[in-house]
Design a protein around this motif. Structure first.
Motif, PDB file in Angstrom:
ATOM      1  N   ALA A 214       0.831  -1.207   0.000  1.00 17.05           N
ATOM      2  CA  ALA A 214       0.000   0.000   0.000  1.00 17.05           C
ATOM      3  C   ALA A 214       0.864   1.255   0.000  1.00 17.05           C
ATOM      4  CB  ALA A 214      -0.932  -0.006   1.212  1.00 17.05           C
ATOM      5  N   LEU A 215       1.972   1.212   0.726  1.00 11.72           N
ATOM      6  CA  LEU A 215       2.873   2.357   0.769  1.00 11.72           C
ATOM      7  C   LEU A 215       3.503   2.606  -0.594  1.00 11.72           C
ATOM      8  CD1 LEU A 215       4.351   4.549   2.376  1.00 11.72           C
ATOM      9  CD2 LEU A 215       6.024   2.803   3.057  1.00 11.72           C
ATOM     10  N   VAL A 216       3.897   1.544  -1.265  1.00 19.82           N
ATOM     11  CA  VAL A 216       4.460   1.691  -2.610  1.00 19.82           C
ATOM     12  C   VAL A 216       3.437   2.336  -3.540  1.00 19.82           C
ATOM     13  CG1 VAL A 216       5.244   0.437  -4.652  1.00 19.82           C
ATOM     14  CG2 VAL A 216       6.099  -0.199  -2.399  1.00 19.82           C
ATOM     15  N   GLN A 217       2.216   1.869  -3.471  1.00 14.20           N
ATOM     16  CA  GLN A 217       1.173   2.431  -4.329  1.00 14.20           C
ATOM     17  C   GLN A 217       1.007   3.933  -4.045  1.00 14.20           C
ATOM     18  OE1 GLN A 217      -0.409   0.178  -6.550  1.00 14.20           O
ATOM     19  NE2 GLN A 217      -1.020   2.083  -7.562  1.00 14.20           N
ATOM     20  N   HIS A 218       1.010   4.283  -2.767  1.00 14.91           N
ATOM     21  CA  HIS A 218       0.839   5.695  -2.366  1.00 14.91           C
ATOM     22  C   HIS A 218       2.026   6.546  -2.841  1.00 14.91           C
ATOM     23  CE1 HIS A 218       0.153   9.221   0.115  1.00 14.91           C
ATOM     24  NE2 HIS A 218       1.331   9.049   0.658  1.00 14.91           N
ATOM     25  N   LEU A 219       3.234   6.095  -2.579  1.00 15.09           N
ATOM     26  CA  LEU A 219       4.416   6.876  -2.952  1.00 15.09           C
ATOM     27  C   LEU A 219       4.576   6.946  -4.473  1.00 15.09           C
ATOM     28  CD1 LEU A 219       7.009   5.622  -0.301  1.00 15.09           C
ATOM     29  CD2 LEU A 219       5.704   7.760  -0.279  1.00 15.09           C
ATOM     30  N   GLY A 220       4.352   5.818  -5.136  1.00 15.10           N
ATOM     31  CA  GLY A 220       4.528   5.781  -6.583  1.00 15.10           C
ATOM     32  C   GLY A 220       3.545   6.676  -7.303  1.00 15.10           C
ATOM     33  N   SER A 221       2.301   6.679  -6.854  1.00 15.89           N
ATOM     34  CA  SER A 221       1.308   7.547  -7.489  1.00 15.89           C
ATOM     35  C   SER A 221       1.593   9.004  -7.178  1.00 15.89           C
ATOM     36  CB  SER A 221      -0.107   7.175  -7.021  1.00 15.89           C
ATOM     37  OG  SER A 221      -0.241   7.346  -5.603  1.00 15.89           O
ATOM     38  N   GLY A 222       2.146   9.279  -5.987  1.00 15.37           N
ATOM     39  CA  GLY A 222       2.495  10.648  -5.639  1.00 15.37           C
ATOM     40  C   GLY A 222       3.598  11.192  -6.530  1.00 15.37           C
ATOM     41  N   LEU A 223       4.579  10.354  -6.848  1.00 11.89           N
ATOM     42  CA  LEU A 223       5.657  10.778  -7.753  1.00 11.89           C
ATOM     43  C   LEU A 223       5.113  11.013  -9.152  1.00 11.89           C
ATOM     44  CD1 LEU A 223       8.702   8.542  -6.766  1.00 11.89           C
ATOM     45  CD2 LEU A 223       8.487  11.017  -6.501  1.00 11.89           C
TER      46      LEU A 223
END
Length: 227
Positions: A214-223
């Motif tokens: 979930a953290l990867v999804q959040h950070l990746g979409s933020g970038l």
């Protein structure tokens, strides 16, 4: 395109999903990187294994070299700082630093402490001027970087507000020096119950892996939005 700095510091050589005595923190960092690659395949991944290949600890010669102005350094000083320079260069290139940092005796492994000691560099990652008004130190790492701390613990209850919070020196011991350099966006996930080796450990692993994904999804979409 973003750059991910993937650091492992466990003394164990493999993940706990690979063999019985493998590392939980390595398992989590690989989960992070694999998930990241699945949603951002073009990003650069830099890998640094300080658990198996730890940086040299800071010595008197290192300190002498680091605190000598670059234009005044002798050849041996540049040689003394060569490894530190490589580690700092990697840090400066990275947009996201994902660090596997297991709990060893309530704090980070010595290998990771050696890494921190090598990247906290006057003139490169922090500035110092005794004549500066107010605080004489300031961060030099460019803003916008994210630090992800992925840990593992033998016991349980080390999180904020839990029974052993005051005995957890892993996340605070990593957050503090990185914040000193200018990296203040920090996220953490940990596996607990390792010493119990029962269903509670398995449940903690499953929960941590879900949180990492979930953290990867959040950070990746933020970038992606920032780009």
């Amino acid at each position: 395109m973003a750059t991910i700095l993937h650091i492992d510091s466990s003394a164990r050589s493999g993940g706990s999903d690979e063999h019985r005595f493998g590392s939980h923190s390595r398992r989590l960092t690989r989960t992070f990187v694999d998930k990241w690659r699945s949603i951002r395949p073009d990003d650069e991944i830099i890998y640094r294994d300080v658990g198996i290949n730890p940086p040299k600890p800071v010595t008197g010669e290192w300190i002498h070299a680091a605190f000598t102005k670059p234009e005044e350094r002798e050849p041996w000083m540049n040689a003394e700082l060569e490894e530190s320079d490589r580690l700092v260069d990697e840090l400066l290139r990275a947009d996201v630093i994902v660090a596997g940092v297991p709990m060893y005796n309530f704090g980070p492994p010595a290998q990771f402490k050696a890494y921190i000691d090598n990247i906290v560099r006057v003139g490169r990652t922090f500035g110092f001027d005794r004549n500066r008004q107010g605080v004489p130190y300031w961060p030099m790492v460019p803003a916008g970087k994210t630090l992800v701390i992925l840990s593992a613990r033998g016991d349980y209850g080390y999180g904020p507000g839990e029974r052993l919070e005051d005995q957890n020196h892993v996340e605070p011991g990593v957050r503090t020096p990185f914040a000193y350099l200018g990296v203040t966006d920090v996220h953490s996930v940990a596996i607990e119950y390792d010493e119990f080796a029962d269903e509670r450990l398995q449940a903690s692993i499953r929960s941590a892996e879900r949180d990492v994904e979930a953290l990867v999804q959040h950070l990746g979409s933020g970038l992606s939005k920032a780009a």
